[in-house]
Design an enzyme around this catalytic site. Structure first.
Site, short mmCIF file in Angstrom:
data_model
loop_
_atom_site.label_atom_id
_atom_site.label_comp_id
_atom_site.label_asym_id
_atom_site.label_seq_id
_atom_site.Cartn_x
_atom_site.Cartn_y
_atom_site.Cartn_z
N LEU A 26 -7.23 -0.85 -2.93
CA LEU A 26 -6.48 -1.24 -4.24
C LEU A 26 -6.65 -2.47 -4.32
CD1 LEU A 26 -3.00 0.62 -3.29
CD2 LEU A 26 -5.22 1.40 -4.54
N ARG A 82 -0.30 -15.15 0.35
CA ARG A 82 -0.68 -15.17 1.99
C ARG A 82 -2.07 -15.85 1.81
NH1 ARG A 82 0.91 -9.09 3.20
NH2 ARG A 82 0.70 -8.91 0.92
N LYS A 119 -4.37 -14.99 -6.36
CA LYS A 119 -5.20 -14.52 -7.56
C LYS A 119 -3.90 -14.11 -8.66
CE LYS A 119 -6.41 -10.07 -7.43
NZ LYS A 119 -7.32 -8.98 -7.14
N VAL A 179 0.67 -1.18 0.20
CA VAL A 179 -0.07 -0.09 -0.10
C VAL A 179 0.73 1.18 0.06
CG1 VAL A 179 -1.59 1.47 1.36
CG2 VAL A 179 -1.87 -1.12 1.08
N TYR A 225 -17.78 -15.57 -8.78
CA TYR A 225 -17.12 -16.67 -9.66
C TYR A 225 -16.85 -17.60 -8.44
CZ TYR A 225 -16.59 -13.72 -13.59
OH TYR A 225 -17.10 -12.91 -14.61
N CYS A 276 -5.71 -9.36 2.56
CA CYS A 276 -6.93 -8.59 2.97
C CYS A 276 -8.15 -9.36 3.52
CB CYS A 276 -7.52 -7.45 1.72
SG CYS A 276 -6.12 -6.29 1.23
#
Length: 452
Positions: free
Chosen positions: A156, A334, A327, A11, A257, A266
């Site tokens: 973000l 993590r 992803k 960040v 999905y 997060c």
């Protein structure tokens, strides 16, 4: 405007660089001297599309600097962003030690008035607690300082963070005084030209907005995974269901999905932190706990299907694994579903040959001594003689593979797809057994099965 950013992680680095890009004079501070030296040379350790080039560009223009000297950073900025880590404690609460350390640095070195901006994700009430903490430190030092604490949460998405920062869909600012609002409005003016994206609110509401947003998105993911499980038992196709419900504008297609679970820095952390906050004030968190439980269960689905297909005999078998990051477009592992899967396969005596476009180095760091793991240079090189192919991350390069090649190289023509990337009918024609998530009878899953 002179800006200081404490923390050069995901960040902090993105925020500092994009603020420098629009003309602000930015110093980014980190206590890790080696990391600072690397950044000063323009070397970025995290993978985020477009970030490395942007850092180098702003270093060359001298709008962006890096330091490990807290005094320099504290004295530089009229606005100081706190973008340090808030890792989860054992009970799920956020560890705010680094946040309060920034407060201590401010109390030690700052002489002129200052705006402190919470960019880190912090529990509701942190801004008030930080104010008390700094005032206590100032009192002990026999000093006074005019400062304001603002909540300005980040939204973000890993993989598109630079774009999200340049063109935010909303800018949440939680503060009390009108003078502070005007400074923050000036700070974000370059990002607020087409239409007003700024939403002002009180400090605690802004802190809660960040958690509420992430937990809402996590809830959508767990919901569609719950419906996918039901679809399998009822012989329905979750992809058809997804299209049907997504057409409703109140629901939409984002985050519905089905897959093998969410991960990253997060959603899991923020879900646990909000559950902990609810417990602290004796408030129910039934839905949040259910979302978390569904997601943890979902991460085990791929292993359960694989184990059932091979009738519990995985000893000595080898599996090709495509995708390690939680992803696409990131190297972040993590809470990644791939980790749960690999560790379960190893515990059952199986071997894994894995490939990911960006997360190989992070995987090596995490599992470098694991003898049952082989990291391969291409997706195709994972296949030779493997007992099955498993897809864990929906990278673009995995979406249109050579299925004839896959069939030729696998010792058994089986694909377990944790992201529903492929067409079941096409794979059946190609002679491949295909096990996606929630596709019912259409993809060889027995109706009412509790194992597959």
């Amino acid at each position: 405007m002179k800006i200081s950013v404490f923390g050069s992680g995901y960040v902090g680095l993105v925020q500092a660089t994009v603020l420098a890009e629009v003309g602000h004079d930015v110093i980014c501070m980190d206590i890790d001297q080696k990391k600072v030296e690397s950044l000063q040379q323009g070397h970025v350790s995290i993978f985020e599309p477009g970030l490395s080039a942007l850092v180098r560009e702003n270093l060359e223009s001298k709008r962006l600097r890096f330091t490990s000297d807290e005094k320099t950073a504290v004295e530089h900025g009229e606005v100081l962003f706190i973008a340090v880590g808030t890792p989860p404690s054992e009970d799920g609460s956020a560890d705010l030690g680094q946040v309060f350390s920034v407060g201590d640095a401010v109390a030690r070195h700052r002489k002129e008035s200052l705006i402190l901006v919470e960019k880190s994700t912090v529990p509701v009430g942190t801004g008030d607690a930080l104010t008390v903490h700094i005032n206590k430190a100032l009192e002990q030092a026999g000093r006074s300082l005019q400062f304001d604490v603002v909540s300005n949460p980040e939204f973000l998405k890993e993989g598109s963070a630079v774009t999200d920062c340049r063109r935010p869909d909303r800018i949440i600012i939680g503060c009390a005084r009108e003078e502070v609002r005007e400074v923050m409005r000036d700070l974000y003016a370059p990002f607020n030209r087409n239409h007003d994206r700024i939403i002002f609110m009180d400090l605690r509401s802004a802190e809660l907005t960040k958690y509420a947003a992430n937990c809402m998105l996590a809830t959508k993911i767990s919901f569609i995974n719950q419906i996918a499980e039901l679809a399998e038992h009822l012989g329905a196709d979750i992809e058809a269901v997804r299209l049907g419900i997504g057409a409703d504008q109140r629901i939409g297609y984002h985050f519905i999905y089905p897959g093998c679970g969410y991960g990253g820095s997060c959603f899991p952390k923020d879900m646990r932190a909000l559950i902990h906050s609810a417990q602290q004030v004796n408030c129910s968190s039934d839905l949040l706990q259910a979302v978390e439980a569904i997601n943890e269960r979902q991460k085990h689905k791929l292993f359960e299907r694989i184990n059932a297909f091979f009738k519990g005999n995985l000893q000595g078998k080898t599996f090709a694994l495509w995708g390690l990051a939680f992803k696409p477009n990131t190297d972040d592992m993590r809470d990644a579903p791939s980790r749960v899967l690999m560790e379960a396969l190893w515990a059952a005596g199986a071997n894994v040959r894995a490939f990911d476009p960006e997360a190989m180095q992070e995987t090596q760091r995490l599992y470098g001594d694991e003898p049952r793991l082989s990291l391969m240079g291409t997706p195709e090189s994972t296949l030779n003689g493997a007992d099955a192919l498993i897809v864990c991350t929906e990278w673009q390069q995995f979406k249109a593979p050579d299925f004839d090649l896959i069939k030729q190289r696998l010792s058994a023509p089986v694909i377990f797809d944790g992201r529903n990337l492929y067409d079941g009918e096409r794979l059946a024609k190609a002679g491949l057994q295909y096990f996606p998530m929630g596709r019912g009878e259409s993809c060889n899953l027995p109706v009412g099965s509790t194992t597959l």
